[in-house]
Structure formats: C-alpha cells, structure tokens
Design a protein around this motif. Structure first.
Motif, PDB file in Angstrom:
ATOM      1  N   SER A 166       3.388  -1.239   3.797  1.00 26.53           N
ATOM      2  CA  SER A 166       3.213   0.106   3.269  1.00 26.53           C
ATOM      3  C   SER A 166       4.566   0.634   2.820  1.00 26.53           C
ATOM      4  N   PRO A 219       2.145   4.794   1.065  1.00 26.79           N
ATOM      5  CA  PRO A 219       2.041   5.465   2.362  1.00 26.79           C
ATOM      6  C   PRO A 219       1.010   6.597   2.311  1.00 26.79           C
ATOM      7  N   ALA A 220       0.489   6.933   3.456  1.00 27.01           N
ATOM      8  CA  ALA A 220      -0.500   8.016   3.536  1.00 27.01           C
ATOM      9  C   ALA A 220       0.128   9.329   3.085  1.00 27.01           C
ATOM     10  N   ALA A 266      -2.676   8.488  12.896  1.00 33.82           N
ATOM     11  CA  ALA A 266      -1.902   7.636  11.997  1.00 33.82           C
ATOM     12  C   ALA A 266      -2.287   6.168  12.151  1.00 33.82           C
ATOM     13  N   THR A 267      -2.715   5.767  13.343  1.00 32.40           N
ATOM     14  CA  THR A 267      -3.099   4.376  13.584  1.00 32.40           C
ATOM     15  C   THR A 267      -4.320   4.000  12.748  1.00 32.40           C
ATOM     16  N   SER A 292      -5.404   1.183   5.633  1.00 34.74           N
ATOM     17  CA  SER A 292      -4.496   0.767   4.576  1.00 34.74           C
ATOM     18  C   SER A 292      -4.285  -0.748   4.591  1.00 34.74           C
ATOM     19  N   THR A 293      -4.080  -1.310   5.762  1.00 38.73           N
ATOM     20  CA  THR A 293      -3.888  -2.757   5.888  1.00 38.73           C
ATOM     21  C   THR A 293      -5.142  -3.506   5.471  1.00 38.73           C
ATOM     22  N   GLN A 315       0.844  -1.194   0.000  1.00 41.16           N
ATOM     23  CA  GLN A 315       0.000   0.000   0.000  1.00 41.16           C
ATOM     24  C   GLN A 315       0.880   1.244   0.000  1.00 41.16           C
ATOM     25  N   LEU A 318      -5.255   5.406   9.927  1.00 45.25           N
ATOM     26  CA  LEU A 318      -4.831   5.327   8.534  1.00 45.25           C
ATOM     27  C   LEU A 318      -4.126   4.002   8.248  1.00 45.25           C
ATOM     28  N   GLU A 319      -3.289   3.561   9.162  1.00 44.44           N
ATOM     29  CA  GLU A 319      -2.577   2.289   8.986  1.00 44.44           C
ATOM     30  C   GLU A 319      -3.550   1.112   8.957  1.00 44.44           C
ATOM     31  N   GLU A 320      -4.553   1.153   9.836  1.00 44.67           N
ATOM     32  CA  GLU A 320      -5.557   0.075   9.865  1.00 44.67           C
ATOM     33  C   GLU A 320      -6.365   0.037   8.571  1.00 44.67           C
TER      34      GLU A 320
END
Length: 167
Positions: free
Chosen positions: A88, A41-42, A53-54, A60-61, A39, A56-58
């Motif tokens: 990512s 990165p943001a 950020a957490t 994205s995953t 993915q 966004l990471e969730e």
C-alpha cells in the motif's frame, strides 16, 4: 538469472507487460518475476467510516491479489519462477522501494499512453519510476486493436458487374 519486477494493476497494459517478460523468457533469457500490485492508502473518509484499520488493510490486500490473479495465471502456464507482492502507498514510490527490496535487475510496466501534456501535468507512475531507480525500465504500450470498418455496401448497384466485384 534476471530478476524482473512487473507492475500489475489489472489493466490490459499491465498484462501486456507480463506477456512481454514471458516473451523474453521464451526467447532464452532466464528470468524470475516479482509481480507487484500497489494499492492506494485508505482515505480519511474510509478510515472514519470503517473504524478498523486492520479490516481496511485486509480488504486492500485482497483487492491487490485479485488484480494479480490474471497475471499469476499467465505465468503459471509457463515454467517461469515468480512471487507476488501487494503493498500500500503511493504507486511510483512503492514500486521503487520494491525494486530495491527485492534486488530486481529491471522493471517492466505498462504505459497508459497519456499525451506529453497530460503526463507533464498529472505525472505518471512509469515516469516517476524511470527517474527514481537505477535499473532499466521497459514501458510497454498496449494498443487496443479496433476492428476494421466495414465497407458501406448500400451504395453498390445491384448489377452483375457490381456483384462480380464484391467478394
């Protein structure tokens, strides 16, 4: 056992890469697959708007595993061992890192079929992986099959001879 990293981005070309590795297995090559999705990165905008950020990471995953689902279903229909991974980062460099991290023996990935000029200008994930890894890289080109054009029958005269030639 040959450990193969298969890059999956949800495209038809990447699913053709999965099918290619399954074909190798059917032909007798003992394989174990690492289905990998990278993915992006943001963006700064996403980081500013989301404030977390957490989250966004969730997201994205979850998006990565969603894109892997069709490939996982294809492999589950066989007896081939596999694992799935979502990371990512820059796709090409992340794939090179995954090849090393998972000690893969080769890579199979779909090619988007960009022309040589566009590929040279834009760069390509497959080309970068090819040049930055020491393992063999197989690039699968997925060619969309277009239906054959129907014959134009408007110009055919309605005569018994013409009707006999039309099947």
């Amino acid at each position: 056992m040959v450990k193969i990293l298969v890059a999956v981005d949800g495209s038809a070309a990447s699913l053709a890469a999965v099918e290619h590795t399954l074909h190798l297995s059917r032909e007798g090559l003992p394989v174990q697959l690492v289905l990998a999705n990278v993915q992006e990165p943001a963006s700064l905008y996403e980081l500013v708007v989301a404030h977390d950020a957490t989250v966004l990471e969730e997201v994205s995953t979850a998006a990565g595993f969603h894109l892997l689902a069709p490939a996982e279903a294809m492999v589950r229909a066989t007896d081939v061992a596999f694992e799935s991974v979502v990371v990512s980062g820059d796709p090409a460099h992340a794939l090179v890192d995954l090849i090393e991290l998972h000690a893969c023996d080769m890579v199979v990935m779909g090619g988007r079929g960009l022309g040589s000029v566009r590929s040279a200008l834009l760069g390509s994930v497959s080309q970068t992986v090819l040049h930055h890894t020491s393992v063999p890289v197989t690039i699968i080109r997925h060619l969309a099959v277009e239906p054959p054009e129907a014959e134009d029958t408007d110009d055919v005269e309605a005569t018994p001879e013409a009707a006999a030639n039309v099947s």
